[in-house]
Write an enzyme that holds these catalytic residues in place. Sequence first.
Site, PDB file in Angstrom:
ATOM      1  NE  ARG A   1      -6.696  -3.931 -19.802  1.00  0.00           N
ATOM      2  CZ  ARG A   1      -6.761  -3.920 -21.140  1.00  0.00           C
ATOM      3  NH1 ARG A   1      -5.985  -4.707 -21.859  1.00  0.00           N
ATOM      4  NH2 ARG A   1      -7.616  -3.140 -21.760  1.00  0.00           N
TER       5      ARG A   1
ATOM      6  CG  ASP B   1      -8.365  10.070 -24.054  1.00  0.00           C
ATOM      7  OD1 ASP B   1      -7.339   9.372 -24.218  1.00  0.00           O
ATOM      8  OD2 ASP B   1      -9.428   9.608 -23.609  1.00  0.00           O
TER       9      ASP B   1
ATOM     10  CE  LYS C   1      -7.039   1.928 -25.817  1.00  0.00           C
ATOM     11  NZ  LYS C   1      -7.254   2.627 -24.537  1.00  0.00           N
TER      12      LYS C   1
ATOM     13  CB  THR D   1      -4.751   3.490 -21.941  1.00  0.00           C
ATOM     14  OG1 THR D   1      -4.679   3.608 -23.358  1.00  0.00           O
ATOM     15  CG2 THR D   1      -6.174   3.676 -21.474  1.00  0.00           C
TER      16      THR D   1
ATOM     17  CE1 TYR E   1      -4.326   0.107  -0.339  1.00  0.00           C
ATOM     18  CE2 TYR E   1      -4.312  -1.600   1.337  1.00  0.00           C
ATOM     19  CZ  TYR E   1      -4.981  -0.895   0.346  1.00  0.00           C
ATOM     20  OH  TYR E   1      -6.274  -1.178   0.051  1.00  0.00           O
TER      21      TYR E   1
ATOM     22  CD  GLU F   1      -3.529   4.113   0.872  1.00  0.00           C
ATOM     23  OE1 GLU F   1      -2.423   3.618   1.212  1.00  0.00           O
ATOM     24  OE2 GLU F   1      -4.632   3.631   1.174  1.00  0.00           O
TER      25      GLU F   1
HETATM   26  N1  DSN Z   1     -11.836   0.159 -25.049  1.00  0.00           N
HETATM   27  C1  DSN Z   1     -10.831   1.020 -25.638  1.00  0.00           C
HETATM   28  C2  DSN Z   1     -10.754   0.867 -27.108  1.00  0.00           C
HETATM   29  O1  DSN Z   1     -10.885  -0.251 -27.557  1.00  0.00           O
HETATM   30  O2  DSN Z   1     -10.539   1.822 -27.838  1.00  0.00           O
HETATM   31  C3  DSN Z   1     -10.972   2.422 -25.270  1.00  0.00           C
HETATM   32  O3  DSN Z   1     -11.076   2.535 -23.897  1.00  0.00           O
END
Ligand code: DSN
Length: 422
Positions: A229, A193, A223, A220, A46, A48
């Site tokens: 993730r 984003d 990707k 994120t 933990y 925080e």
């Molecule tokens: N679920 C993602 C995507 O496939 O683009 C976006 O959050």
Amino acid sequence: MRDKQIEELIKAEKKRQTDGLELIPSENYVSSDVLQALGSVFTNKYSEGYPGRRYYGGQENTDQVEQLAIDRAKKLFKADHANVQPHSGAQANEAVYYAWCEPGDTILAMDLAHGGHLTHGAPVTRSAREYNFIRYGIKNIDTGEIDYEEIRQLALKHKPKIILAGFSAYPRELDYEKFAEIGNEVGAMLMADMSHIAGLIVSGVAKNPFDYGFHVITTTTHKTLRGPRGGLILSRGIVGNPLKKPEKTLENLPTLIDRAVFPGTQGGPHMHTIAAKAVAFGEALQPEFKDYAEQIVKNAKRLAEELQKRGFKLVTGGTSNHLILADIHSSFGIDGKEAEIAMDKIGLTLNANAIPDDPLPRFRPSGIRLGTPAVTTRGAKEDDMEKIAEWMRRSIDNRDNDDELAELRKEVMEFCHTLRDI
Ligand code: DSN
């Protein structure tokens, strides 16, 4: 592993990922180093707070891990500040809204139906209940042109606190300079984003919104960035003490964001994921990552051309990034779900997706969405895209012929076994 049920499922999933071609544009394969960090003992801890300012003891290693992740992320994106704690993209976006807006404030963002994301104010979300989202879309589906004058008029009328640029199904580059002009004219904070194209941005293959005056980037990490993730928030401004509440000014955004992530919207950070993010950021800083990002785009461009040769009508007429949106309904008279199922049967994984102003319902939309980040990680090159396009067309033509689909499945699997292991 003692839990045989889970062990079997992990093995089965590894086989599925090995034996098929992963074409969902938001997925990728992480390195064994990222996996190792993710499965490490940091999951037990933990933490925080932030490095040097924690609420629990025993932080001599976590502080170093988080600081490394922060420093690497800042370098990658040319940011003044990085918050590496968001559990995923949704939490990153939520924290930025919470940092900058009061309930009822207006946010101008891309419509989900035109390629925006759920967390950009889709009516079913919690944010949409709290903030007033106004939406812009694509003006011309054949070219992907966005009407920036329309966005300007919307901004002048609604005076948004945030103008949000970003998407999860738009195959073209945005004009950040135009967004910035509009944001400056109406005094809005500029947020990008970049979840889908983060890996292209950090390698210089796509434009970096910070170079055009944006204040915040969310993304994120799993990707095109090829990490675990997770989520990440980058900002420009002065980094202050998150324990002291700062004034709401643009230069205080880094501190406002830190406070909005913890304690504003999250509790303890997932330190095993932060360790894995640090590893992935380190990998993305290597020169080879630029070659990888360039190859993603080359592959996507070739795949788009090969699909067009085979009768696939593409939204915006092609792609400038890693992502392709095909209008299956206009091309072949079937819906995207039917195409997704046929391709799944031969080992090509992609997703049915709405096209702008889709005449069909959300669960059986007109389009499919696909992309090249994952197959590029496995070493596929431009000429391989011809094979993929051919399999896609043949799976549609033979969607009611199980014998032919089984033959195609074999061909795809044989090809997968020539690619890099995962
Ligand atoms: N679920 C993602 C995507 O496939 O683009 C976006 O959050």
